[in-house]
Design a protein around this motif. Structure first.
Motif, PDB file in Angstrom:
ATOM      1  N   GLY A 200       0.818  -1.215   0.000  1.00 31.97           N
ATOM      2  CA  GLY A 200       0.000   0.000   0.000  1.00 31.97           C
ATOM      3  C   GLY A 200       0.850   1.261   0.000  1.00 31.97           C
ATOM      4  O   GLY A 200       0.679   2.150  -0.835  1.00 31.97           O
ATOM      5  N   LEU A 201       1.802   1.293   0.934  1.00 30.76           N
ATOM      6  CA  LEU A 201       2.663   2.470   1.052  1.00 30.76           C
ATOM      7  C   LEU A 201       3.517   2.653  -0.199  1.00 30.76           C
ATOM      8  O   LEU A 201       3.724   3.760  -0.670  1.00 30.76           O
ATOM      9  CB  LEU A 201       3.596   2.327   2.256  1.00 30.76           C
ATOM     10  N   LYS A 202       3.977   1.525  -0.732  1.00 27.36           N
ATOM     11  CA  LYS A 202       4.804   1.582  -1.934  1.00 27.36           C
ATOM     12  C   LYS A 202       4.009   2.200  -3.082  1.00 27.36           C
ATOM     13  O   LYS A 202       4.519   3.042  -3.818  1.00 27.36           O
ATOM     14  CB  LYS A 202       5.239   0.159  -2.308  1.00 27.36           C
ATOM     15  N   ALA A 203       2.733   1.793  -3.181  1.00 26.80           N
ATOM     16  CA  ALA A 203       1.889   2.296  -4.255  1.00 26.80           C
ATOM     17  C   ALA A 203       1.709   3.815  -4.126  1.00 26.80           C
ATOM     18  O   ALA A 203       1.765   4.538  -5.115  1.00 26.80           O
ATOM     19  CB  ALA A 203       0.533   1.595  -4.222  1.00 26.80           C
ATOM     20  N   ILE A 204       1.524   4.292  -2.878  1.00 25.89           N
ATOM     21  CA  ILE A 204       1.364   5.745  -2.687  1.00 25.89           C
ATOM     22  C   ILE A 204       2.645   6.466  -3.112  1.00 25.89           C
ATOM     23  O   ILE A 204       2.604   7.498  -3.773  1.00 25.89           O
ATOM     24  CB  ILE A 204       1.066   6.075  -1.203  1.00 25.89           C
ATOM     25  N   SER A 205       3.792   5.872  -2.748  1.00 26.77           N
ATOM     26  CA  SER A 205       5.061   6.552  -3.027  1.00 26.77           C
ATOM     27  C   SER A 205       5.298   6.709  -4.529  1.00 26.77           C
ATOM     28  O   SER A 205       6.030   7.595  -4.959  1.00 26.77           O
ATOM     29  CB  SER A 205       6.224   5.806  -2.381  1.00 26.77           C
ATOM     30  N   ASP A 206       4.670   5.839  -5.335  1.00 23.46           N
ATOM     31  CA  ASP A 206       4.830   5.958  -6.788  1.00 23.46           C
ATOM     32  C   ASP A 206       4.303   7.283  -7.318  1.00 23.46           C
ATOM     33  O   ASP A 206       4.748   7.773  -8.344  1.00 23.46           O
ATOM     34  CB  ASP A 206       4.083   4.817  -7.494  1.00 23.46           C
ATOM     35  N   PHE A 207       3.305   7.829  -6.616  1.00 22.15           N
ATOM     36  CA  PHE A 207       2.665   9.043  -7.122  1.00 22.15           C
ATOM     37  C   PHE A 207       3.244  10.312  -6.501  1.00 22.15           C
ATOM     38  O   PHE A 207       2.713  11.395  -6.708  1.00 22.15           O
ATOM     39  CB  PHE A 207       1.159   8.980  -6.863  1.00 22.15           C
ATOM     40  N   LEU A 208       4.284  10.171  -5.707  1.00 21.41           N
ATOM     41  CA  LEU A 208       4.855  11.337  -5.041  1.00 21.41           C
ATOM     42  C   LEU A 208       6.309  11.526  -5.467  1.00 21.41           C
ATOM     43  O   LEU A 208       6.978  10.561  -5.846  1.00 21.41           O
ATOM     44  CB  LEU A 208       4.785  11.144  -3.513  1.00 21.41           C
ATOM     45  N   PRO A 209       6.806  12.753  -5.379  1.00 21.66           N
ATOM     46  CA  PRO A 209       8.176  12.983  -5.864  1.00 21.66           C
ATOM     47  C   PRO A 209       9.272  12.551  -4.889  1.00 21.66           C
ATOM     48  O   PRO A 209      10.435  12.521  -5.259  1.00 21.66           O
ATOM     49  CB  PRO A 209       8.213  14.511  -6.045  1.00 21.66           C
ATOM     50  N   PHE A 210       8.890  12.194  -3.646  1.00 18.02           N
ATOM     51  CA  PHE A 210       9.906  12.081  -2.593  1.00 18.02           C
ATOM     52  C   PHE A 210      10.884  10.929  -2.780  1.00 18.02           C
ATOM     53  O   PHE A 210      12.041  11.017  -2.399  1.00 18.02           O
ATOM     54  CB  PHE A 210       9.241  11.988  -1.225  1.00 18.02           C
ATOM     55  N   ARG A 211      10.417   9.825  -3.371  1.00 16.56           N
ATOM     56  CA  ARG A 211      11.326   8.689  -3.531  1.00 16.56           C
ATOM     57  C   ARG A 211      12.443   9.001  -4.514  1.00 16.56           C
ATOM     58  O   ARG A 211      13.481   8.347  -4.508  1.00 16.56           O
ATOM     59  CB  ARG A 211      10.557   7.455  -3.994  1.00 16.56           C
ATOM     60  N   TYR A 212      12.219  10.027  -5.351  1.00 19.39           N
ATOM     61  CA  TYR A 212      13.245  10.377  -6.348  1.00 19.39           C
ATOM     62  C   TYR A 212      14.332  11.265  -5.767  1.00 19.39           C
ATOM     63  O   TYR A 212      15.233  11.677  -6.463  1.00 19.39           O
ATOM     64  CB  TYR A 212      12.581  11.057  -7.548  1.00 19.39           C
ATOM     65  N   ILE A 213      14.222  11.606  -4.480  1.00 17.27           N
ATOM     66  CA  ILE A 213      15.232  12.481  -3.884  1.00 17.27           C
ATOM     67  C   ILE A 213      16.392  11.668  -3.302  1.00 17.27           C
ATOM     68  O   ILE A 213      17.549  11.945  -3.557  1.00 17.27           O
ATOM     69  CB  ILE A 213      14.603  13.372  -2.784  1.00 17.27           C
ATOM     70  N   VAL A 214      16.089  10.632  -2.525  1.00 16.10           N
ATOM     71  CA  VAL A 214      17.166   9.855  -1.893  1.00 16.10           C
ATOM     72  C   VAL A 214      17.172   8.402  -2.364  1.00 16.10           C
ATOM     73  O   VAL A 214      18.207   7.878  -2.784  1.00 16.10           O
ATOM     74  CB  VAL A 214      17.054   9.896  -0.350  1.00 16.10           C
ATOM     75  N   PHE A 215      16.012   7.771  -2.332  1.00 15.79           N
ATOM     76  CA  PHE A 215      15.975   6.328  -2.573  1.00 15.79           C
ATOM     77  C   PHE A 215      16.414   5.930  -3.986  1.00 15.79           C
ATOM     78  O   PHE A 215      17.308   5.099  -4.147  1.00 15.79           O
ATOM     79  CB  PHE A 215      14.565   5.794  -2.291  1.00 15.79           C
ATOM     80  N   GLU A 216      15.786   6.540  -4.998  1.00 12.54           N
ATOM     81  CA  GLU A 216      16.056   6.106  -6.375  1.00 12.54           C
ATOM     82  C   GLU A 216      17.510   6.318  -6.813  1.00 12.54           C
ATOM     83  O   GLU A 216      18.096   5.416  -7.411  1.00 12.54           O
ATOM     84  CB  GLU A 216      15.085   6.769  -7.359  1.00 12.54           C
TER      85      GLU A 216
END
Lengths: 264, 269
Positions: A200-216
């Motif tokens: 669920g949380l992973k799916a939400i993160s797909d639509f937000l820019p935040f994972r592209y700052i550190v994780f990706e």
């Protein structure tokens, strides 16, 4: 470029006044890495088997890299914008012969270069020696990581600027700081990488820019992505930069005339 | 004794004032509380996500670690209600020389600061951590009896004293150095350490958090006894020492604060 150099050197001079403070802060960022690594060691226990295909060594490498990436993409522009609107000092910044956005971007980047050189690089190096750093990094991945991190810096700056602009209308900055830390802590992957997230949380993160700052960016560096996936990440980062840039331009265009200056 | 009553009356005057100030910005206060609660809820959520992906953290399951976190947060909230504003305002007062105002008043410095620094901003911390405690006790199937409540209050009382002492040490150092950001960061770093079982950290950290700044006594040692854990090799049954450690730490902090306050040189004009 000349302007950038000038601001950089002034920023270094300004910060080196509080040398003791920065030495302690270096220690603090080293401790933070120790904290992260200890958590993962505690979680993996003595058995050390792979969880979700990830072994303890991966997590140690991830923790060190995330401290570095988080440090370099960090920005205080939201705070700066908030306080300059609330105390009225934005009026003098608006008079500068260079756009406010550009000015704030340069000062944010220079501040970060200083913090990275003095605080983060020494603590990351110390952590590498202390924990034994065994990454499997290819040169091509490193170049892609650099690209991705630069875009991460832009995303974080633009999003913070956009969020910070809302102080013009709301005139309350405290809750913004909290909301910001909620979103960043949860979705940027700085502490817990998205590998361990429930669906669920992973799916939400797909639509937000935040994972592209550190994780990706780190995921790219660690070679966990295929060529197509890497390209997709870079494209998404470009998309977010464009979208956020448009939003910032629009909001700022409207907000500029609404700023209420208090104080002298 | 009469002096104590006098300061208590002073506290109630200042507290009424603080509540009134809070009520005049009701909406802003509410939003701040909600956002703060949200911030900490996410920390709880992340903790739960992280530990649930594995099985446990050095023998502590997700709910037990969350219990550690909530006890630390609750004690921090109680201490912050009385001490945070001292730490927050003192550096500014010292720079500007405004601390003179306090010195010319016919009061003792520390009791006066304590009675005038009450803030309501920790309601979010206290409510949230109480809710999380409830959830954790329920999930761990520990029946909440009268004696358990007494024990919880007992733990929180001494935890708050330790946090109070830490606030005083950081505030007091404002008299000695110009910037206390570094001290502040170190204090908050160890606060984060206290959210997790102390036994997962390197021995040096464990030693610091037991002997030098007794973070371990805020939640780890007492909960270790409460939940029946035995995960540190050479420090067993430390819980009994809690009252002694926290009271003496608090007294040392007061002493330190008063000593450093004497170093104050008015810097304003």
């Amino acid at each position: 470029m000349g302007l950038f150099k000038k601001i950089l050197s002034v920023s270094f001079k300004e910060k080196s006044v509080f040398r003791f403070d920065y030495i302690v802060n270096t220690l603090y960022s080293f401790f933070s890495i120790v904290l992260k690594v200890s958590l993962w060691k505690g979680l993996y226990g003595t058995g050390g088997g792979a969880i979700n295909g990830i072994v303890l060594n991966d997590m140690i490498v991830y923790s060190i890299l995330s401290s570095f990436t988080q440090g370099i993409t960090n920005t205080s522009v939201m705070n700066d914008l908030n306080s300059s609107v609330l105390d009225g000092s934005i009026s003098s910044n608006l008079l500068l012969p260079i756009g406010l956005k550009k000015y704030m971007f340069i000062s944010s980047v220079t501040k970060n270069i200083f913090l990275t050189v003095y605080g983060i690089v020494p603590s990351v190096l110390a952590a590498m020696l202390f924990f034994g750093f065994h990454p499997d990094i290819r040169f091509s991945n490193f170049i892609l990581y650099l690209f991705s991190v630069i875009m991460g810096i832009l995303i974080n700056f633009l999003y913070n600027f956009l969020f910070g602009s809302s102080v013009i209308w709301l005139r309350n900055s405290f809750f913004l700081k909290n909301i910001n830390s909620v979103l960043l802590n949860l979705f940027s992957g700085a502490l817990v990488p998205l590998w361990f997230f429930p669906q669920g949380l992973k799916a939400i993160s797909d639509f937000l820019p935040f994972r592209y700052i550190v994780f990706e960016p780190i995921a790219i560096l660690l070679n966990t992505k295929s060529h197509e996936e890497t390209l997709f990440v870079l494209a998404m980062q470009l998309f977010w930069i464009t979208a956020l840039f448009c939003a910032v331009t629009l909001v700022w265009h409207r907000g500029r005339t609404k700023i209420m200056i208090q104080g002298g | 004794m009469r002096e104590v009553i006098w300061y208590l009356r002073l506290t109630s005057v200042f507290t009424r004032k603080a509540v009134k100030a809070m009520l005049s910005y009701r909406f802003s206060f509410l939003i701040n509380c909600i956002s703060q609660a949200l911030d900490y809820s996410v920390a709880f959520l992340l903790m739960w996500v992280m530990i649930s992906a594995f099985d446990n953290m050095n023998g502590w399951n997700a709910y037990e670690v969350m219990l550690l976190y909530s006890f630390s947060l609750f004690a921090y909230g109680v201490a912050g209600t009385f001490f945070f504003n001292i730490m927050n305002n003192l550096p500014g007062q010292i720079w500007k020389g405004a601390f003179d105002d306090v010195l010319v008043k016919p009061v003792k410095v520390l009791p006066y600061l304590l009675s005038s620094s009450f803030i309501c901003n920790y309601i979010a911390h206290l409510t949230l951590s109480a809710i999380v405690m409830g959830i954790c006790f329920h999930a761990l199937e520990i029946p909440v009896t009268f004696w358990l409540l007494v024990r919880i209050l007992w733990i929180i009382l001494f935890g708050s004293l330790i946090y109070g002492g830490l606030f005083l040490i950081v505030s007091g150092s404002a008299f000695l150095v110009t910037k206390i950001t570094a001290m502040f960061n170190i204090m908050f770093f160890f606060r984060e350490v206290s959210y997790y079982p102390l036994s997962i950290f390197p021995k040096a950290f464990q030693l610091i958090a037991t002997v030098l700044v007794p973070y371990g006594f805020i939640n780890f040692y007492p909960l270790q006894a409460l939940l029946g854990k035995s995960d540190t090799g050479y420090w067993k049954s430390m819980a009994a020492w809690c009252p002694v450690v926290s009271i003496s730490f608090f007294m040392i902090s007061c002493l330190f604060f008063n000593r450093s306050a004497r170093q104050y040189k008015s810097s304003g004009s």
